[in-house]
Write a protein that holds these residues in place. Structure first.
Motif, PDB file in Angstrom:
ATOM      1  N   MET A   1       0.819  -1.197   0.000  1.00 52.70           N
ATOM      2  CA  MET A   1       0.000   0.000   0.000  1.00 52.70           C
ATOM      3  C   MET A   1       0.863   1.260   0.000  1.00 52.70           C
ATOM      4  O   MET A   1       0.532   2.228  -0.658  1.00 52.70           O
ATOM      5  N   LYS A   2       1.974   1.214   0.738  1.00 59.90           N
ATOM      6  CA  LYS A   2       2.841   2.384   0.806  1.00 59.90           C
ATOM      7  C   LYS A   2       3.465   2.678  -0.557  1.00 59.90           C
ATOM      8  O   LYS A   2       3.595   3.835  -0.943  1.00 59.90           O
ATOM      9  N   PHE A   3       3.827   1.614  -1.297  1.00 63.98           N
ATOM     10  CA  PHE A   3       4.426   1.831  -2.609  1.00 63.98           C
ATOM     11  C   PHE A   3       3.442   2.499  -3.561  1.00 63.98           C
ATOM     12  O   PHE A   3       3.832   3.346  -4.367  1.00 63.98           O
TER      13      PHE A   3
ATOM     14  N   LYS B   1       1.093   4.593  -2.766  1.00 62.12           N
ATOM     15  CA  LYS B   1       1.044   6.004  -2.382  1.00 62.12           C
ATOM     16  C   LYS B   1       2.271   6.757  -2.902  1.00 62.12           C
ATOM     17  O   LYS B   1       2.162   7.872  -3.418  1.00 62.12           O
ATOM     18  N   ILE B   2       3.430   6.128  -2.797  1.00 61.19           N
ATOM     19  CA  ILE B   2       4.666   6.734  -3.310  1.00 61.19           C
ATOM     20  C   ILE B   2       4.597   6.862  -4.829  1.00 61.19           C
ATOM     21  O   ILE B   2       4.974   7.891  -5.403  1.00 61.19           O
TER      22      ILE B   2
ATOM     23  N   PRO C   1       8.764  12.482  -2.954  1.00 62.78           N
ATOM     24  CA  PRO C   1       9.241  11.161  -2.534  1.00 62.78           C
ATOM     25  C   PRO C   1      10.757  10.942  -2.648  1.00 62.78           C
ATOM     26  O   PRO C   1      11.343  10.305  -1.785  1.00 62.78           O
TER      27      PRO C   1
ATOM     28  N   ASP D   1      11.817   8.337   0.310  1.00 60.07           N
ATOM     29  CA  ASP D   1      10.833   7.258   0.204  1.00 60.07           C
ATOM     30  C   ASP D   1      11.166   6.306  -0.938  1.00 60.07           C
ATOM     31  O   ASP D   1      10.808   5.126  -0.901  1.00 60.07           O
TER      32      ASP D   1
END
Length: 107
Positions: free
Chosen positions: A1-3, A5-6, A73, A78
């Motif tokens: 999920m974080k990827f 968003k990034i 990012p 990130d």
């Protein structure tokens, strides 16, 4: 999920989508044809998002200095600059392949 968003932050999803929509409207005004709209949408979106992420890669050193861009990012760490460049090249190349596959070099 974080990827994800990034990725959306790197490719500036909203700007890429609006640019794609603008290109689709221009295509429709010129040709009045919806038969190739799917291929055109995919191609334009890939090219726009790849260009926006490439811009972030190129300007990463300047982005560190500006208040408005210091949370991007690459600057925040990130995502590595190398991975962002790889993503950019992949998106742009994919967009070009899609558009040349469907429309050819000289439509």
């Amino acid at each position: 999920m974080k990827f994800i968003k990034i990725y959306f932050s790197l490719t500036k999803f909203k700007i890429a989508f609006l640019s794609t929509f603008s290109g689709l409207l221009g295509y429709y005004v010129r040709s009045k044809d919806f038969s190739n709209i799917f291929f055109l949408f995919i191609s334009l979106y890939l090219l726009a998002s790849g260009s926006l992420s490439l811009n972030q890669y190129i300007e990463r050193d300047f982005d560190k200095l500006m208040e408005r861009t210091k949370n991007r990012p690459i600057v925040k760490g990130d995502i590595s600059p190398e991975l962002s460049l790889l993503i950019s090249v992949f998106l742009i190349t994919s967009g070009l392949v899609f558009i040349f596959f469907k429309f050819g070099f000289f439509p």
